[in-house]
Design a protein around this motif. Structure first.
Motif, PDB file in Angstrom:
ATOM      1  N   VAL A   1       0.843  -1.202   0.000  1.00 34.76           N
ATOM      2  CA  VAL A   1       0.000   0.000   0.000  1.00 34.76           C
ATOM      3  C   VAL A   1       0.877   1.249   0.000  1.00 34.76           C
ATOM      4  O   VAL A   1       0.648   2.187  -0.774  1.00 34.76           O
ATOM      5  CB  VAL A   1      -0.967   0.001   1.209  1.00 34.76           C
ATOM      6  N   ILE A   2       1.900   1.258   0.843  1.00 30.96           N
ATOM      7  CA  ILE A   2       2.773   2.432   0.950  1.00 30.96           C
ATOM      8  C   ILE A   2       3.502   2.683  -0.362  1.00 30.96           C
ATOM      9  O   ILE A   2       3.514   3.814  -0.866  1.00 30.96           O
ATOM     10  CB  ILE A   2       3.764   2.278   2.124  1.00 30.96           C
ATOM     11  N   TYR A   3       4.114   1.639  -0.963  1.00 30.06           N
ATOM     12  CA  TYR A   3       4.843   1.907  -2.198  1.00 30.06           C
ATOM     13  C   TYR A   3       3.893   2.306  -3.323  1.00 30.06           C
ATOM     14  O   TYR A   3       4.233   3.149  -4.154  1.00 30.06           O
ATOM     15  CB  TYR A   3       5.796   0.776  -2.593  1.00 30.06           C
ATOM     16  N   THR A   4       2.678   1.755  -3.335  1.00 34.64           N
ATOM     17  CA  THR A   4       1.726   2.135  -4.381  1.00 34.64           C
ATOM     18  C   THR A   4       1.306   3.587  -4.233  1.00 34.64           C
ATOM     19  O   THR A   4       1.193   4.315  -5.228  1.00 34.64           O
ATOM     20  CB  THR A   4       0.498   1.197  -4.364  1.00 34.64           C
ATOM     21  N   ILE A   5       1.101   4.034  -3.015  1.00 37.53           N
ATOM     22  CA  ILE A   5       0.773   5.449  -2.788  1.00 37.53           C
ATOM     23  C   ILE A   5       1.909   6.339  -3.265  1.00 37.53           C
ATOM     24  O   ILE A   5       1.686   7.340  -3.964  1.00 37.53           O
ATOM     25  CB  ILE A   5       0.432   5.697  -1.300  1.00 37.53           C
ATOM     26  N   PHE A   6       3.148   5.977  -2.920  1.00 35.25           N
ATOM     27  CA  PHE A   6       4.291   6.762  -3.395  1.00 35.25           C
ATOM     28  C   PHE A   6       4.395   6.711  -4.921  1.00 35.25           C
ATOM     29  O   PHE A   6       4.724   7.716  -5.555  1.00 35.25           O
ATOM     30  CB  PHE A   6       5.598   6.277  -2.754  1.00 35.25           C
ATOM     31  N   PHE A   7       4.131   5.547  -5.526  1.00 32.93           N
ATOM     32  CA  PHE A   7       4.137   5.448  -6.988  1.00 32.93           C
ATOM     33  C   PHE A   7       3.131   6.421  -7.586  1.00 32.93           C
ATOM     34  O   PHE A   7       3.441   7.150  -8.538  1.00 32.93           O
ATOM     35  CB  PHE A   7       3.754   4.042  -7.455  1.00 32.93           C
TER      36      PHE A   7
ATOM     37  N   GLY B   1       9.096   5.286  -3.389  1.00 33.97           N
ATOM     38  CA  GLY B   1       8.242   4.126  -3.642  1.00 33.97           C
ATOM     39  C   GLY B   1       9.008   2.967  -4.247  1.00 33.97           C
ATOM     40  O   GLY B   1       8.824   1.803  -3.853  1.00 33.97           O
ATOM     41  N   LEU B   2       9.885   3.260  -5.190  1.00 27.37           N
ATOM     42  CA  LEU B   2      10.681   2.203  -5.822  1.00 27.37           C
ATOM     43  C   LEU B   2      11.632   1.552  -4.817  1.00 27.37           C
ATOM     44  O   LEU B   2      11.841   0.334  -4.850  1.00 27.37           O
ATOM     45  CB  LEU B   2      11.450   2.767  -7.024  1.00 27.37           C
ATOM     46  N   LEU B   3      12.195   2.347  -3.923  1.00 28.39           N
ATOM     47  CA  LEU B   3      13.063   1.780  -2.876  1.00 28.39           C
ATOM     48  C   LEU B   3      12.275   0.875  -1.927  1.00 28.39           C
ATOM     49  O   LEU B   3      12.765  -0.186  -1.528  1.00 28.39           O
ATOM     50  CB  LEU B   3      13.768   2.894  -2.102  1.00 28.39           C
ATOM     51  N   ILE B   4      11.067   1.282  -1.566  1.00 29.67           N
ATOM     52  CA  ILE B   4      10.233   0.448  -0.692  1.00 29.67           C
ATOM     53  C   ILE B   4       9.878  -0.853  -1.406  1.00 29.67           C
ATOM     54  O   ILE B   4       9.912  -1.936  -0.813  1.00 29.67           O
ATOM     55  CB  ILE B   4       8.973   1.212  -0.240  1.00 29.67           C
ATOM     56  N   ALA B   5       9.555  -0.771  -2.690  1.00 33.08           N
ATOM     57  CA  ALA B   5       9.232  -1.979  -3.463  1.00 33.08           C
ATOM     58  C   ALA B   5      10.450  -2.900  -3.548  1.00 33.08           C
ATOM     59  O   ALA B   5      10.320  -4.123  -3.438  1.00 33.08           O
ATOM     60  CB  ALA B   5       8.736  -1.600  -4.857  1.00 33.08           C
ATOM     61  N   LEU B   6      11.637  -2.329  -3.727  1.00 36.55           N
ATOM     62  CA  LEU B   6      12.856  -3.152  -3.727  1.00 36.55           C
ATOM     63  C   LEU B   6      13.091  -3.797  -2.367  1.00 36.55           C
ATOM     64  O   LEU B   6      13.521  -4.950  -2.292  1.00 36.55           O
ATOM     65  CB  LEU B   6      14.077  -2.322  -4.126  1.00 36.55           C
ATOM     66  N   LEU B   7      12.815  -3.058  -1.320  1.00 34.68           N
ATOM     67  CA  LEU B   7      12.925  -3.631   0.024  1.00 34.68           C
ATOM     68  C   LEU B   7      12.035  -4.864   0.140  1.00 34.68           C
ATOM     69  O   LEU B   7      12.483  -5.913   0.601  1.00 34.68           O
ATOM     70  CB  LEU B   7      12.529  -2.595   1.086  1.00 34.68           C
TER      71      LEU B   7
END
Length: 169
Positions: free
Chosen positions: A81-87, A115-121
């Motif tokens: 949810v967080i990375y999608t919001i940042f995206f 967002g991309l960093l969170i998704a990579l995490l």
């Protein structure tokens, strides 16, 4: 007259690629909220290491608490949810600053990069490193997300580099 320059095409491509990855995030969220039971079952099986076929050699690594399975799954959903919001915010900022100065457009990249960093995490560290290396997810024929997450990382990492570099004027 507004000329179509390479710089404008690069800016447009960065915003549009973020739109694509935002759509991915929305679909992943939709799947997790509408089919919680199936997705939970996958995570639970990975964490409990029931189908790794290692003859119990690594059973000390297994997480067998169903409460902890739910909490870990909700952590995964929360990160999605967080990375999608940042995206989505990053996509909007990039489109909004499409015709701005080079500095304004570059600064508009911040939410997308976060967002991309969170998704990579989540997909690299969470699934590729912890899931594969600690929970032996790759040894399970039924519950391995190794290839799926590798494809995601193979898109996100170059996208992060492309978004972050400053090649547009």
């Amino acid at each position: 007259m507004n000329q179509l320059t390479t710089s404008k095409i690069i800016r447009f491509s960065k915003a549009t690629l973020m739109l694509f990855i935002s759509f991915f995030g929305l679909l992943v969220m939709y799947s997790n909220f509408t089919d919680y039971a199936s997705n939970y079952e996958s995570i639970s099986n990975i964490l409990s290491m029931e189908s790794t076929g290692d003859d119990g050699r690594y059973s000390y690594r297994a997480v067998t608490s169903h409460m902890l399975h739910h909490r870990i799954y909700w952590l995964i959903i929360t990160l999605e949810v967080i990375y999608t919001i940042f995206f989505m915010i990053g996509t909007c900022y990039l489109y909004k600053n499409m015709n701005g100065s080079a500095e304004e457009f570059h600064e508009a990249k911040k939410p997308a990069i976060i967002g991309l960093l969170i998704a990579l995490l989540l997909y690299y560290v969470g699934f590729q490193v912890i899931g594969v290396e600690w929970f032996n997810m790759d040894q399970s024929h039924a519950w391995s997300y190794k290839d799926w997450t590798r494809h995601i990382v193979d898109f996100i990492l170059p996208l992060l580099i492309y978004i972050a570099i400053r090649v547009e004027d």
